[in-house]
Design an enzyme around this catalytic site. Structure first.
Site, short mmCIF file in Angstrom:
data_model
loop_
_atom_site.label_atom_id
_atom_site.label_comp_id
_atom_site.label_asym_id
_atom_site.label_seq_id
_atom_site.Cartn_x
_atom_site.Cartn_y
_atom_site.Cartn_z
N GLY A 22 -43.84 31.18 69.34
CA GLY A 22 -42.98 32.29 69.71
C GLY A 22 -42.83 32.49 71.20
O GLY A 22 -42.36 33.54 71.66
N ASN A 24 -40.68 31.13 73.17
CA ASN A 24 -39.26 31.28 73.54
C ASN A 24 -38.74 32.67 73.18
O ASN A 24 -37.98 33.27 73.94
CB ASN A 24 -38.41 30.19 72.87
CG ASN A 24 -38.47 28.89 73.65
OD1 ASN A 24 -37.87 28.76 74.72
ND2 ASN A 24 -39.23 27.93 73.15
N ARG A 103 -37.34 23.99 60.19
CA ARG A 103 -36.60 23.53 59.00
C ARG A 103 -35.16 23.20 59.38
O ARG A 103 -34.62 23.77 60.34
CB ARG A 103 -36.61 24.61 57.92
CG ARG A 103 -38.01 24.80 57.34
CD ARG A 103 -38.01 25.94 56.37
NE ARG A 103 -39.37 26.39 56.15
CZ ARG A 103 -40.04 26.16 55.02
NH1 ARG A 103 -39.51 25.49 54.04
NH2 ARG A 103 -41.27 26.62 54.90
N HIS A 121 -34.33 22.30 72.11
CA HIS A 121 -35.02 21.05 71.77
C HIS A 121 -35.72 20.53 73.02
O HIS A 121 -35.13 20.52 74.10
CB HIS A 121 -34.00 20.03 71.24
CG HIS A 121 -34.66 18.76 70.81
ND1 HIS A 121 -35.29 18.64 69.59
CD2 HIS A 121 -34.82 17.58 71.45
CE1 HIS A 121 -35.80 17.42 69.50
NE2 HIS A 121 -35.54 16.76 70.62
C1 GRF Z 1 -40.30 24.39 71.61
O1 GRF Z 1 -40.90 23.35 72.32
C2 GRF Z 1 -38.90 24.02 71.17
O2 GRF Z 1 -38.28 23.14 72.03
C3 GRF Z 1 -39.16 23.36 69.84
O3 GRF Z 1 -40.21 24.08 69.26
C4 GRF Z 1 -41.01 24.67 70.29
C5 GRF Z 1 -41.10 26.15 70.00
O4 GRF Z 1 -42.01 26.79 70.81
N1 GRF Z 1 -37.95 23.38 69.05
P1 GRF Z 1 -42.24 28.37 70.71
O5 GRF Z 1 -42.58 28.68 69.27
O6 GRF Z 1 -41.00 29.05 71.17
O7 GRF Z 1 -43.41 28.62 71.63
#
Ligand code: GRF
Length: 200
Positions: A22, A24, A103, A121
């Site tokens: 989480g 992000n 997913r 990504h």
């Molecule tokens: C990130 O590295 C994103 O690029 C990938 O999954 C990870 C998620 O990280 N799709 P977080 O859960 O936001 O810490």
């Protein structure tokens, strides 16, 4: 101002889907709280009740829903995805933000939010789609990798790119050190791309 102009939303209403730490979501919430992003996270959906993203949602007092268990690991059952789409629409979400959602998104969500689902990504797409892109970058021996925000389509990490940030790969990098550096870039990129979606 025309009736249509009067309806243009000056801030984004986001629904965030995630399965992981989480970080992000936290970066987006911080950008909103500090006034750098005119948006509201209306709803967070997770497919894992124990995931860190649930804790992040609680900490920011964002409404949180946990998806019911699914028979498949890589996608939701169609009926469950329909329910998720219905909840997001009921919450008047206008952008669906995938933040570590593990997913594949299928027709019910794609059809409910055409062109309005974003993903982040951890590579410079189209290089290194799929899992653990930072490990793929290390194995390939590249000196620059990065992260990408793109629109989600029916493919795997294939939708149109909205923004990218480069990240250097240093000699001696481990998968963990490289992923951590990519995530720092993600935390800048996601709010930046979201800001770019606001009407001018
Ligand atoms: C990130 O590295 C994103 O690029 C990938 O999954 C990870 C998620 O990280 N799709 P977080 O859960 O936001 O810490």
């Amino acid at each position: 101002m025309s009736a249509q102009g009067a309806c243009v939303r000056r801030s984004l209403r986001l629904g965030v889907l995630g399965s992981g730490r989480g970080s992000n979501l936290d970066a987006i919430a911080r950008a909103i709280a500090s006034g750098h992003l005119a948006a509201e996270v209306a709803l967070v959906f997770s497919d894992a009740a124990e995931a860190g993203i649930c804790e992040v949602a609680r900490r920011w007092a964002i409404p949180l829903e946990v998806m019911p268990p699914s028979a498949y690991r890589t996608r939701l059952e169609e009926s469950v995805e329909e329910q998720v789409a219905g909840r997001l629409r009921a919450a008047h979400v206008d952008w669906v933000v995938l933040a570590g959602y593990m997913r594949v998104v299928k027709r019910p969500l794609l059809d409910a939010f055409p062109g309005r689902i974003l993903n982040i990504h951890p590579s410079l797409l189209p290089r290194f789609p799929g899992k653990e892109a930072w490990k793929q970058a290390l194995s390939a021996g590249v000196s620059i990798t990065g992260c990408t925000v793109h629109r989600v389509d029916a493919g795997l990490d294939t939708g149109p790119v909205l923004g990218q940030r480069e990240v250097p790969v240093f000699p001696g990098d481990t998968p963990e050190s490289l992923h951590a550096r990519i995530q720092e870039a993600e935390h800048v990129l996601y709010p930046e791309v979201l800001r770019g979606l606001l009407p001018v």
